[in-house]
Design a protein around this motif. Structure first.
Motif, PDB file in Angstrom:
ATOM      1  N   PHE A 122      36.943  44.630  40.951  1.00 21.49           N
ATOM      2  CA  PHE A 122      37.731  44.175  39.807  1.00 21.49           C
ATOM      3  C   PHE A 122      38.402  45.327  39.055  1.00 21.49           C
ATOM      4  O   PHE A 122      39.028  45.109  38.023  1.00 21.49           O
ATOM      5  CB  PHE A 122      36.836  43.363  38.859  1.00 21.49           C
ATOM      6  CG  PHE A 122      36.228  42.166  39.534  1.00 21.49           C
ATOM      7  CD1 PHE A 122      36.929  40.975  39.624  1.00 21.49           C
ATOM      8  CD2 PHE A 122      34.980  42.243  40.127  1.00 21.49           C
ATOM      9  CE1 PHE A 122      36.388  39.876  40.284  1.00 21.49           C
ATOM     10  CE2 PHE A 122      34.431  41.158  40.792  1.00 21.49           C
ATOM     11  CZ  PHE A 122      35.140  39.961  40.867  1.00 21.49           C
ATOM     12  N   PHE A 140      42.011  44.981  37.965  1.00 24.18           N
ATOM     13  CA  PHE A 140      42.325  44.171  36.781  1.00 24.18           C
ATOM     14  C   PHE A 140      42.501  45.036  35.537  1.00 24.18           C
ATOM     15  O   PHE A 140      43.129  44.627  34.572  1.00 24.18           O
ATOM     16  CB  PHE A 140      41.194  43.172  36.494  1.00 24.18           C
ATOM     17  CG  PHE A 140      41.075  42.034  37.473  1.00 24.18           C
ATOM     18  CD1 PHE A 140      41.689  42.069  38.715  1.00 24.18           C
ATOM     19  CD2 PHE A 140      40.332  40.911  37.141  1.00 24.18           C
ATOM     20  CE1 PHE A 140      41.564  41.028  39.613  1.00 24.18           C
ATOM     21  CE2 PHE A 140      40.205  39.847  38.026  1.00 24.18           C
ATOM     22  CZ  PHE A 140      40.818  39.908  39.261  1.00 24.18           C
ATOM     23  N   TRP A 192      52.633  45.691  32.348  1.00 30.17           N
ATOM     24  CA  TRP A 192      51.259  45.158  32.457  1.00 30.17           C
ATOM     25  C   TRP A 192      50.660  44.972  31.061  1.00 30.17           C
ATOM     26  O   TRP A 192      50.082  43.936  30.746  1.00 30.17           O
ATOM     27  CB  TRP A 192      50.419  46.118  33.294  1.00 30.17           C
ATOM     28  CG  TRP A 192      49.072  45.601  33.748  1.00 30.17           C
ATOM     29  CD1 TRP A 192      47.997  45.310  32.957  1.00 30.17           C
ATOM     30  CD2 TRP A 192      48.673  45.326  35.093  1.00 30.17           C
ATOM     31  NE1 TRP A 192      46.943  44.888  33.714  1.00 30.17           N
ATOM     32  CE2 TRP A 192      47.321  44.880  35.040  1.00 30.17           C
ATOM     33  CE3 TRP A 192      49.303  45.431  36.331  1.00 30.17           C
ATOM     34  CZ2 TRP A 192      46.597  44.541  36.195  1.00 30.17           C
ATOM     35  CZ3 TRP A 192      48.582  45.090  37.479  1.00 30.17           C
ATOM     36  CH2 TRP A 192      47.256  44.648  37.395  1.00 30.17           C
ATOM     37  N   ILE A 201      48.380  41.405  31.001  1.00 28.24           N
ATOM     38  CA  ILE A 201      47.926  40.941  32.313  1.00 28.24           C
ATOM     39  C   ILE A 201      46.398  40.922  32.395  1.00 28.24           C
ATOM     40  O   ILE A 201      45.801  39.960  32.888  1.00 28.24           O
ATOM     41  CB  ILE A 201      48.509  41.829  33.439  1.00 28.24           C
ATOM     42  CG1 ILE A 201      50.044  41.726  33.484  1.00 28.24           C
ATOM     43  CG2 ILE A 201      47.889  41.464  34.787  1.00 28.24           C
ATOM     44  CD1 ILE A 201      50.598  40.397  33.912  1.00 28.24           C
ATOM     45  N   THR A 202      45.763  41.989  31.902  1.00 25.56           N
ATOM     46  CA  THR A 202      44.300  42.049  31.971  1.00 25.56           C
ATOM     47  C   THR A 202      43.663  40.874  31.245  1.00 25.56           C
ATOM     48  O   THR A 202      42.725  40.242  31.755  1.00 25.56           O
ATOM     49  CB  THR A 202      43.787  43.391  31.391  1.00 25.56           C
ATOM     50  OG1 THR A 202      44.316  44.465  32.179  1.00 25.56           O
ATOM     51  CG2 THR A 202      42.268  43.456  31.399  1.00 25.56           C
ATOM     52  N   GLN A 245      45.004  37.954  30.697  1.00 28.49           N
ATOM     53  CA  GLN A 245      45.264  36.731  31.473  1.00 28.49           C
ATOM     54  C   GLN A 245      44.293  36.600  32.650  1.00 28.49           C
ATOM     55  O   GLN A 245      43.768  35.517  32.927  1.00 28.49           O
ATOM     56  CB  GLN A 245      46.696  36.737  32.005  1.00 28.49           C
ATOM     57  CG  GLN A 245      47.778  36.598  30.944  1.00 28.49           C
ATOM     58  CD  GLN A 245      49.138  36.427  31.605  1.00 28.49           C
ATOM     59  OE1 GLN A 245      49.354  35.483  32.372  1.00 28.49           O
ATOM     60  NE2 GLN A 245      50.056  37.345  31.332  1.00 28.49           N
ATOM     61  N   LEU A 246      44.055  37.720  33.344  1.00 26.82           N
ATOM     62  CA  LEU A 246      43.125  37.700  34.476  1.00 26.82           C
ATOM     63  C   LEU A 246      41.711  37.355  34.016  1.00 26.82           C
ATOM     64  O   LEU A 246      41.008  36.559  34.653  1.00 26.82           O
ATOM     65  CB  LEU A 246      43.128  39.064  35.179  1.00 26.82           C
ATOM     66  CG  LEU A 246      44.424  39.424  35.918  1.00 26.82           C
ATOM     67  CD1 LEU A 246      44.449  40.905  36.273  1.00 26.82           C
ATOM     68  CD2 LEU A 246      44.599  38.574  37.166  1.00 26.82           C
ATOM     69  N   GLU A 247      41.313  37.933  32.880  1.00 29.98           N
ATOM     70  CA  GLU A 247      39.979  37.639  32.343  1.00 29.98           C
ATOM     71  C   GLU A 247      39.847  36.174  31.961  1.00 29.98           C
ATOM     72  O   GLU A 247      38.788  35.573  32.139  1.00 29.98           O
ATOM     73  CB  GLU A 247      39.695  38.537  31.135  1.00 29.98           C
ATOM     74  CG  GLU A 247      39.415  39.987  31.499  1.00 29.98           C
ATOM     75  CD  GLU A 247      39.031  40.834  30.306  1.00 29.98           C
ATOM     76  OE1 GLU A 247      38.191  41.732  30.471  1.00 29.98           O
ATOM     77  OE2 GLU A 247      39.574  40.598  29.207  1.00 29.98           O
ATOM     78  N   TRP A 269      41.193  33.618  33.454  1.00 30.21           N
ATOM     79  CA  TRP A 269      40.956  32.820  34.650  1.00 30.21           C
ATOM     80  C   TRP A 269      39.602  33.117  35.276  1.00 30.21           C
ATOM     81  O   TRP A 269      38.985  32.238  35.908  1.00 30.21           O
ATOM     82  CB  TRP A 269      42.094  32.999  35.655  1.00 30.21           C
ATOM     83  CG  TRP A 269      43.299  32.225  35.208  1.00 30.21           C
ATOM     84  CD1 TRP A 269      44.422  32.708  34.604  1.00 30.21           C
ATOM     85  CD2 TRP A 269      43.463  30.810  35.271  1.00 30.21           C
ATOM     86  NE1 TRP A 269      45.281  31.679  34.289  1.00 30.21           N
ATOM     87  CE2 TRP A 269      44.724  30.501  34.690  1.00 30.21           C
ATOM     88  CE3 TRP A 269      42.676  29.763  35.753  1.00 30.21           C
ATOM     89  CZ2 TRP A 269      45.204  29.201  34.590  1.00 30.21           C
ATOM     90  CZ3 TRP A 269      43.150  28.462  35.659  1.00 30.21           C
ATOM     91  CH2 TRP A 269      44.399  28.186  35.085  1.00 30.21           C
ATOM     92  N   PRO A 317      42.462  34.997  40.842  1.00 30.20           N
ATOM     93  CA  PRO A 317      43.070  35.098  39.515  1.00 30.20           C
ATOM     94  C   PRO A 317      44.430  35.796  39.540  1.00 30.20           C
ATOM     95  O   PRO A 317      45.327  35.457  38.773  1.00 30.20           O
ATOM     96  CB  PRO A 317      42.065  35.892  38.681  1.00 30.20           C
ATOM     97  CG  PRO A 317      40.899  36.150  39.521  1.00 30.20           C
ATOM     98  CD  PRO A 317      41.146  35.630  40.894  1.00 30.20           C
ATOM     99  N   MET A 318      44.584  36.754  40.453  1.00 30.87           N
ATOM    100  CA  MET A 318      45.863  37.454  40.547  1.00 30.87           C
ATOM    101  C   MET A 318      46.951  36.527  41.091  1.00 30.87           C
ATOM    102  O   MET A 318      48.103  36.570  40.660  1.00 30.87           O
ATOM    103  CB  MET A 318      45.727  38.702  41.424  1.00 30.87           C
ATOM    104  CG  MET A 318      44.752  39.716  40.857  1.00 30.87           C
ATOM    105  SD  MET A 318      44.907  41.361  41.585  1.00 30.87           S
ATOM    106  CE  MET A 318      46.084  42.109  40.479  1.00 30.87           C
ATOM    107  N   VAL A 361      47.989  34.461  37.994  1.00 32.48           N
ATOM    108  CA  VAL A 361      48.670  35.195  36.922  1.00 32.48           C
ATOM    109  C   VAL A 361      50.035  35.729  37.368  1.00 32.48           C
ATOM    110  O   VAL A 361      50.994  35.733  36.588  1.00 32.48           O
ATOM    111  CB  VAL A 361      47.775  36.347  36.406  1.00 32.48           C
ATOM    112  CG1 VAL A 361      48.532  37.261  35.457  1.00 32.48           C
ATOM    113  CG2 VAL A 361      46.533  35.767  35.701  1.00 32.48           C
TER     114      VAL A 361
END
Length: 350
Positions: free
Chosen positions: A137, A140, A238, A243-244, A246-248, A250, A272-273, A276
């Motif tokens: 991860f 991320f 980013w 972005i981080t 958003q990934l968290e 999901w 998750p990527m 996003v």
């Protein structure tokens, strides 16, 4: 008469001061101008752009990171700065390996990744526990680990770079895109391999479309997926797009709703990527990510095709430092034995 003399004296004094001032400026500006010219002459070297490359060094597979770094360093004239990311317990080992081998000339920084940031964000999946390793991860959290660069390359450890990394770094990202990836449908030469080993290359293979949260995304299940094992990322975008976070989000939703852990694709860091970045990423040249070399111990590409490839990726269970695996000779070309003897290759005769 006295007032007239004093006025003349004052004027004369002002004239002398003015001349002195002009001379002073000329004398002191000359070195300044010379300095600027010298700076201009030196600027191409001084301002040479470093290429930041992020690679993880995980316990039990540090030889992978070493081989990847060795291949990159040996095939470019560019100035590469390696960010080697690991857990606190593994970093001393990788540092000693580099400093006591022919890689001691590389520019590198070791960066500790604290798995506490993942607490409560990963759903346990007994079918592929190796996919839950914290370092999966790291991608991320690139802006938290890499501070000063606008553009960054992230590479999985199970890759070998046969081309000049400068080419990959020069990948153009469209305005508003925070990253570039390789599409899983991008190269006809790999389609037969994908079919023969049952590899997934659409969103259906990664997301559970029985779940309402996934259907609500409005993404067709037949949409081509991408592989986040090779990323060219724009740190400004980013951070701007969060972005981080958003990934968290999901990851958190998957813990609560099981949206992708048990699906065919398996990779909990990929799903998750895919969500996003859907419709918001640029493309990497397909020859810069020839993958699936680790998907089967039997399926092989032609030697000519592999020689032309710029980057080889042994994604899948069958790694080139283990046995069985395919095209291990291409990987071993770049492997540097562990001076401490802790990391050993697994071979049929070992």
């Amino acid at each position: 008469i006295l007032p007239f003399v004093s006025v003349n004296q004052i004027l004369l004094l002002l004239l002398v001061l003015t001349v002195c001032a002009i001379l002073y400026n000329k004398v002191h500006q000359a070195p300044s101008t010379l300095k600027n010219e010298t700076a201009d002459l030196e600027s191409p070297e001084e301002m040479e752009e470093e290429i930041p490359v992020v690679i993880c060094a995980a316990a039990g597979r540090m030889g992978a990171a070493v081989a990847a770094i060795s291949s990159i360093y040996s095939n470019t004239e560019a100035s590469v700065l390696f960010y080697i990311v690991g857990l606190k317990t593994t970093l001393p080992h990788i540092r000693k390996w580099i400093e006591n081998s022919k890689l001691k000339e590389i520019k590198f920084k070791v960066v500790e990744f604290n798995p506490i940031v993942l607490k409560g964000k990963i759903r346990q999946d007994a079918s592929r526990p190796e996919l839950l390793q914290p370092l999966n991860f790291v991608r991320f959290y690139l802006p938290l680990l890499i501070q000063k660069h606008e553009k960054v390359i992230y590479l999985d450890d199970d890759v070998i770079v046969q081309g000049d990394i400068q080419e990959l770094y020069d990948t153009k990202l469209a305005p508003g895109h925070a990253a570039a990836f390789s599409d899983d449908c991008d190269l006809p030469s790999t389609h037969e391999m994908i079919r023969s080993v049952g590899m997934q290359n659409t969103y259906m293979g990664f997301l559970d479309y029985r779940k309402q949260a996934i259907r609500d995304l409005g993404i067709s299940p037949s949409t081509c997926s991408f592989n986040p094992g090779v990323i060219v990322a724009n740190m400004t975008e980013w951070k701007h797009q969060r972005i981080t976070k958003q990934l968290e989000k999901w990851m958190q939703r998957n813990v609560e709703e099981n949206l992708y852990s048990s699906t065919l694709g398996g990779g909990v860091a990929t799903s998750p990527m895919l969500i996003v970045f859907h419709g918001k990423y640029s493309s990497i040249n397909p020859m810069w990510h020839i993958r699936h070399l680790g998907w089967s111990p039997d399926a092989r590409y032609s030697e000519q095709f592999l020689q032309e490839a710029k980057l080889l990726h042994w994604n899948g269970r069958y790694k080139p430092w283990d046995y069985p695996s395919v095209h291990t000779d291409l990987w071993e070309n770049w492997f540097i034995p562990d001076p401490s003897g802790k990391f050993k290759l697994t071979r049929p005769d070992s």
